[in-house]
Design a protein around this motif. Structure first.
Motif, PDB file in Angstrom:
ATOM      1  N   VAL A   1       0.832  -1.207   0.000  1.00  0.00           N
ATOM      2  CA  VAL A   1       0.000   0.000   0.000  1.00  0.00           C
ATOM      3  C   VAL A   1       0.863   1.252   0.000  1.00  0.00           C
ATOM      4  CG1 VAL A   1      -1.683   1.345   1.313  1.00  0.00           C
ATOM      5  CG2 VAL A   1      -1.946  -1.135   1.106  1.00  0.00           C
ATOM      6  N   VAL A   2       1.862   1.300   0.905  1.00  0.00           N
ATOM      7  CA  VAL A   2       2.734   2.473   0.995  1.00  0.00           C
ATOM      8  C   VAL A   2       3.506   2.674  -0.309  1.00  0.00           C
ATOM      9  CG1 VAL A   2       4.727   3.469   2.173  1.00  0.00           C
ATOM     10  CG2 VAL A   2       2.924   2.342   3.488  1.00  0.00           C
ATOM     11  N   ALA A   3       4.005   1.572  -0.881  1.00  0.00           N
ATOM     12  CA  ALA A   3       4.762   1.660  -2.134  1.00  0.00           C
ATOM     13  C   ALA A   3       3.883   2.218  -3.253  1.00  0.00           C
ATOM     14  CB  ALA A   3       5.309   0.291  -2.509  1.00  0.00           C
ATOM     15  N   ASN A   4       2.658   1.749  -3.361  1.00  0.00           N
ATOM     16  CA  ASN A   4       1.761   2.243  -4.414  1.00  0.00           C
ATOM     17  C   ASN A   4       1.364   3.700  -4.201  1.00  0.00           C
ATOM     18  OD1 ASN A   4       0.824   0.222  -6.584  1.00  0.00           O
ATOM     19  ND2 ASN A   4       0.901  -1.024  -4.715  1.00  0.00           N
TER      20      ASN A   4
ATOM     21  N   LEU B   1     -10.292  -1.576   3.066  1.00  0.00           N
ATOM     22  CA  LEU B   1     -11.351  -2.579   2.938  1.00  0.00           C
ATOM     23  C   LEU B   1     -10.799  -3.967   2.609  1.00  0.00           C
ATOM     24  CD1 LEU B   1     -14.068  -0.550   1.003  1.00  0.00           C
ATOM     25  CD2 LEU B   1     -13.983  -1.081   3.446  1.00  0.00           C
ATOM     26  N   TYR B   2      -9.698  -4.004   1.853  1.00  0.00           N
ATOM     27  CA  TYR B   2      -9.110  -5.286   1.445  1.00  0.00           C
ATOM     28  C   TYR B   2      -7.655  -5.311   1.900  1.00  0.00           C
ATOM     29  CZ  TYR B   2     -13.214  -5.255  -1.559  1.00  0.00           C
ATOM     30  OH  TYR B   2     -14.512  -5.188  -2.034  1.00  0.00           O
TER      31      TYR B   2
ATOM     32  N   VAL C   1      -6.220  -1.500  -8.551  1.00  0.00           N
ATOM     33  CA  VAL C   1      -6.739  -0.160  -8.317  1.00  0.00           C
ATOM     34  C   VAL C   1      -5.651   0.892  -8.541  1.00  0.00           C
ATOM     35  CG1 VAL C   1      -7.736   1.381  -6.585  1.00  0.00           C
ATOM     36  CG2 VAL C   1      -8.506  -0.999  -6.746  1.00  0.00           C
ATOM     37  N   ALA C   2      -4.443   0.640  -7.999  1.00  0.00           N
ATOM     38  CA  ALA C   2      -3.355   1.612  -8.140  1.00  0.00           C
ATOM     39  C   ALA C   2      -2.994   1.823  -9.604  1.00  0.00           C
ATOM     40  CB  ALA C   2      -2.130   1.143  -7.354  1.00  0.00           C
ATOM     41  N   SER C   3      -2.922   0.738 -10.386  1.00  0.00           N
ATOM     42  CA  SER C   3      -2.581   0.859 -11.809  1.00  0.00           C
ATOM     43  C   SER C   3      -3.661   1.632 -12.574  1.00  0.00           C
ATOM     44  CB  SER C   3      -2.390  -0.529 -12.427  1.00  0.00           C
ATOM     45  OG  SER C   3      -1.321  -1.212 -11.815  1.00  0.00           O
ATOM     46  N   ALA C   4      -4.940   1.330 -12.272  1.00  0.00           N
ATOM     47  CA  ALA C   4      -6.037   2.024 -12.954  1.00  0.00           C
ATOM     48  C   ALA C   4      -6.043   3.515 -12.609  1.00  0.00           C
ATOM     49  CB  ALA C   4      -7.369   1.386 -12.573  1.00  0.00           C
ATOM     50  N   ILE C   5      -5.810   3.842 -11.322  1.00  0.00           N
ATOM     51  CA  ILE C   5      -5.783   5.256 -10.914  1.00  0.00           C
ATOM     52  C   ILE C   5      -4.608   5.975 -11.569  1.00  0.00           C
ATOM     53  CG2 ILE C   5      -5.453   6.811  -8.951  1.00  0.00           C
ATOM     54  CD1 ILE C   5      -6.974   4.756  -7.245  1.00  0.00           C
ATOM     55  N   ASN C   6      -3.445   5.321 -11.583  1.00  0.00           N
ATOM     56  CA  ASN C   6      -2.278   5.914 -12.246  1.00  0.00           C
ATOM     57  C   ASN C   6      -2.561   6.175 -13.720  1.00  0.00           C
ATOM     58  OD1 ASN C   6       0.406   6.502 -10.984  1.00  0.00           O
ATOM     59  ND2 ASN C   6      -0.006   4.538  -9.982  1.00  0.00           N
ATOM     60  N   GLY C   7      -3.162   5.175 -14.378  1.00  0.00           N
ATOM     61  CA  GLY C   7      -3.487   5.328 -15.789  1.00  0.00           C
ATOM     62  C   GLY C   7      -4.429   6.497 -16.032  1.00  0.00           C
TER      63      GLY C   7
ATOM     64  N   LEU D   1      -3.137  -8.038  -4.656  1.00  0.00           N
ATOM     65  CA  LEU D   1      -3.388  -7.994  -6.093  1.00  0.00           C
ATOM     66  C   LEU D   1      -4.473  -6.980  -6.434  1.00  0.00           C
ATOM     67  CD1 LEU D   1      -2.041  -9.370  -8.393  1.00  0.00           C
ATOM     68  CD2 LEU D   1      -3.782 -11.152  -8.364  1.00  0.00           C
ATOM     69  N   LEU D   2      -5.497  -6.885  -5.590  1.00  0.00           N
ATOM     70  CA  LEU D   2      -6.542  -5.902  -5.823  1.00  0.00           C
ATOM     71  C   LEU D   2      -6.000  -4.475  -5.669  1.00  0.00           C
ATOM     72  CD1 LEU D   2      -9.506  -5.516  -6.499  1.00  0.00           C
ATOM     73  CD2 LEU D   2     -10.017  -5.545  -4.040  1.00  0.00           C
ATOM     74  N   VAL D   3      -5.071  -4.289  -4.731  1.00  0.00           N
ATOM     75  CA  VAL D   3      -4.433  -2.980  -4.567  1.00  0.00           C
ATOM     76  C   VAL D   3      -3.670  -2.609  -5.835  1.00  0.00           C
ATOM     77  CG1 VAL D   3      -2.675  -1.689  -3.294  1.00  0.00           C
ATOM     78  CG2 VAL D   3      -4.295  -3.144  -2.063  1.00  0.00           C
ATOM     79  N   VAL D   4      -2.987  -3.585  -6.442  1.00  0.00           N
ATOM     80  CA  VAL D   4      -2.253  -3.349  -7.688  1.00  0.00           C
ATOM     81  C   VAL D   4      -3.224  -2.961  -8.804  1.00  0.00           C
ATOM     82  CG1 VAL D   4      -0.834  -4.419  -9.482  1.00  0.00           C
ATOM     83  CG2 VAL D   4      -0.330  -4.834  -7.078  1.00  0.00           C
TER      84      VAL D   4
END
Length: 392
Positions: free
Chosen positions: A71-74, A117-118, A128-134, A123-126
């Protein structure tokens, strides 16, 4: 037998990313120390934060609280596009670069909510983080296209790299989602996470080098401008005027079109300086230069020869029209008033010498003929237009 698919080592990519962005951050920080441009400092901080995020990914297996590390890394990685947008705004003088943080805040909040929440679903964090970054890189691309000058090569590179980044990160989110929904397919598609990370690294590096390129291009243009323009009047100086005039003269010789030169000199300018002071004299020069610019066409060439003397080249203008232009400038000068520091209204008059390109052997010869006509105008009582034939 088919060759096995090349699978890039994730740890190697992480180390390469950390190293590349740390070096780029150091490079940008040194540029900031030299140039003192806040944009360089902002992007250097962004590189440091981005690199720190990948350090967290690299150290994840060796640390406890694996979910917290992800989480912190993302979050740190997500902060980089915020720094990038703030850098672009700062570099181009767009007000309140801090707004980049408010625009990026919703994505950061969404990522934090998903992480809470999770908690242990990395994997779900990845995803969400990738979609937000995009989405944020897509927003930056739209911002660049609408608000920044795309005639600069660095801005076009920034636009393309942000669009490509958005596509790659949405693809990365899709790959992670497939792995999340179908754990059995995870080994087969996991390699694409590494591939998307490599492509994203390439795009980000291209972006970072775009800022120094833009700065150096802008500095070069500024130096060229300072070298070619008179600082007081913002018209061409003598050297640049003659360089451009030579090109116009060569065109005249090749196509045979009319070619006229005006030499203009303010009357009794020394007396204005002596009586009212040099600041008033400067304002007179500026007002006269503004009048000349307003009287010119787009194709005409104006330059300050020095002091109170100016020259205008009128390509494609024959005798009658050239005389009309000169007389219009002379009459307009009489209507100009400049307020002096001691409260007097200073009135202007100008003497003008006119020479035509017909019969001139060179541009230098033509300028000398126009200068001779100017001196004839002075001798005849000033505030008049004299053609070169009259000066002969």
């Amino acid at each position: 037998m088919a060759e096995p698919l090349f699978v890039p080592d994730l740890r190697t990519i992480l180390v390469m990313t950390i190293f590349v962005f740390a070096i780029q951050g150091f490079f940008l920080w040194q540029l900031y120390r030299i140039k003192r441009r806040p944009a360089f400092a902002l992007l250097a901080c962004g590189c440091a934060v981005f690199s720190a995020g990948f350090v967290g990914y690299f150290l994840r297996p060796f640390m406890g609280l694996n979910w917290l590390t992800v989480v912190v890394a993302n979050l740190l990685i997500l902060a980089y596009p915020v720094f990038l947008l703030a850098t672009l705004m700062q570099c181009h003088g767009i007000a309140r670069p801090i707004r980049a943080l408010w625009w990026g805040l919703p994505g950061i909040i969404v990522l934090l909510v998903v992480a809470v929440l999770y908690l242990r679903d990395n994997l779900l964090v990845v995803v969400v983080a990738s979609a937000i970054n995009g989405a944020f890189y897509l927003f930056i691309a739209a911002f660049v296209a609408r608000r920044l000058p795309l005639n600069e090569p660095s801005m076009r590179m920034t636009l393309v790299s942000n669009l490509l980044l958005a596509v790659v990160l949405f693809g990365r989110a899709g790959v992670a989602w497939v792995m999340y929904e179908n754990p059995q397919a995870a080994p087969a598609v996991a390699v694409w996470l590494s591939y998307t990370l490599m492509i994203a690294l390439f795009c980000l590096s291209a972006q970072i080098y775009g800022l120094p390129l833009q700065e150096f291009t802008r500095s070069e243009r500024t130096l060229e401008h300072l070298a070619s323009v008179d600082p007081l009047t913002e018209v061409l100086n003598r050297r640049s005027f003659f360089a451009k005039a030579q090109g116009l003269w060569q065109s005249h010789q090749s196509d045979g079109r009319p070619f006229s030169v005006l030499m203009l000199d303010l009357d009794r300018f020394k007396a204005i300086n002596d009586r009212h002071g040099h600041p008033t004299g400067d304002r007179v020069i500026v007002a006269f230069a503004r009048l000349l610019r307003d009287a010119m066409r787009h194709d005409d060439l104006l330059g300050r020869m020095g002091g109170e003397e100016f020259a205008i080249i009128l390509p494609g203008v024959a005798t009658a029209q050239a005389l009309e232009v000169a007389e219009r400038i002379r009459a307009a000068s009489e209507a100009v008033e400049v307020l002096s520091d001691d409260g007097f209204r200073v009135r202007l008059t100008v003497s003008i010498g006119l020479a035509l390109g017909d019969g001139a052997t060179s541009l230098d010869d033509l300028m000398k003929r126009a200068d001779a006509a100017l001196y004839q105008a002075k001798d005849q009582g000033r505030n008049r237009v004299v053609m070169v034939e009259q000066a002969a």
